[in-house]
Design an enzyme around this catalytic site. Structure first.
Site, mmCIF file in Angstrom:
data_model
loop_
_atom_site.group_PDB
_atom_site.id
_atom_site.type_symbol
_atom_site.label_atom_id
_atom_site.label_comp_id
_atom_site.label_asym_id
_atom_site.label_seq_id
_atom_site.Cartn_x
_atom_site.Cartn_y
_atom_site.Cartn_z
ATOM 1 N N MET A 60 9.597 103.248 45.767
ATOM 2 C CA MET A 60 10.381 102.844 46.935
ATOM 3 C C MET A 60 9.475 102.331 48.046
ATOM 4 O O MET A 60 9.204 103.034 49.017
ATOM 5 C CB MET A 60 11.245 104.001 47.444
ATOM 6 C CG MET A 60 12.419 104.276 46.537
ATOM 7 S SD MET A 60 13.589 105.470 47.226
ATOM 8 C CE MET A 60 14.463 104.470 48.417
ATOM 9 N N PRO A 61 8.971 101.110 47.898
ATOM 10 C CA PRO A 61 8.104 100.560 48.942
ATOM 11 C C PRO A 61 8.844 100.367 50.267
ATOM 12 O O PRO A 61 10.022 100.008 50.287
ATOM 13 C CB PRO A 61 7.649 99.220 48.364
ATOM 14 C CG PRO A 61 8.567 98.909 47.240
ATOM 15 C CD PRO A 61 9.146 100.200 46.766
ATOM 16 N N HIS A 62 8.127 100.658 51.343
ATOM 17 C CA HIS A 62 8.669 100.491 52.692
ATOM 18 C C HIS A 62 7.500 100.254 53.631
ATOM 19 O O HIS A 62 6.352 100.397 53.235
ATOM 20 C CB HIS A 62 9.472 101.728 53.103
ATOM 21 C CG HIS A 62 8.730 103.015 52.903
ATOM 22 N ND1 HIS A 62 8.632 103.625 51.666
ATOM 23 C CD2 HIS A 62 8.016 103.779 53.753
ATOM 24 C CE1 HIS A 62 7.897 104.728 51.789
ATOM 25 N NE2 HIS A 62 7.504 104.834 53.034
ATOM 26 N N GLY A 63 7.795 99.899 54.863
ATOM 27 C CA GLY A 63 6.735 99.567 55.812
ATOM 28 C C GLY A 63 6.031 100.788 56.378
ATOM 29 O O GLY A 63 6.471 101.922 56.197
#
Length: 144
Positions: A60-63
């Site tokens: 779950m890539p996120h900033g």
């Protein structure tokens, strides 16, 4: 604007590596208007600090935290990688790009984690034949 829509779903994605997968997930969030392009750079930066692979074939890539002010609205993109993508030694078949306003990301993260921890649900997601089918599984699982 809904958190997840057809335009933010890719069923048969292919990527050389996790950074390409993250760029793809981020681009969908940018195209949908949730975030500006700079947010995607922050997603890559976040991945370089520590892997966003969660387990069970899910990343779950996120900033980064300092990218929070860039987020215009909460959204997620969902990409299925049938062949998998290497996330720091782990294989992800499901990559969910996330941009969330305020603390909403915690709710989304926990709902998604519960959803994919059910082996049956994870298989249903990975075997979705249409974007609508995939979205229905998420909406059902996240109580939308």
């Amino acid at each position: 604007m809904s958190i997840l829509s057809k335009e933010k779903v890719v069923l048969n994605a292919k990527a050389q590596d996790r950074f390409e997968a993250i760029l793809m997930a981020g681009r969908l969030l940018v195209d949908a208007g949730h975030v500006p392009a700079e947010y995607v750079e922050k997603m890559i930066e976040r991945e370089q600090v520590s892997s966003t692979y969660i387990g069970g074939g899910l990343a779950m890539p996120h900033g980064t935290n300092d990218a929070k002010p860039l987020i215009r609205s909460t959204g997620m993109s969902v990409l299925i990688f049938p062949e998998g993508v290497d996330f720091g030694g782990e294989k992800a078949n499901l990559v969910i790009g996330l941009a969330a306003v305020g603390e909403e990301h915690l709710d989304i993260l926990s709902n998604v984690a519960v959803l994919v921890s059910e082996e049956d649900d994870m298989q249903r997601i990975l075997q979705s034949s249409t974007e609508e089918e995939l979205i229905a599984i998420f909406e059902e699982g996240m109580g939308e």
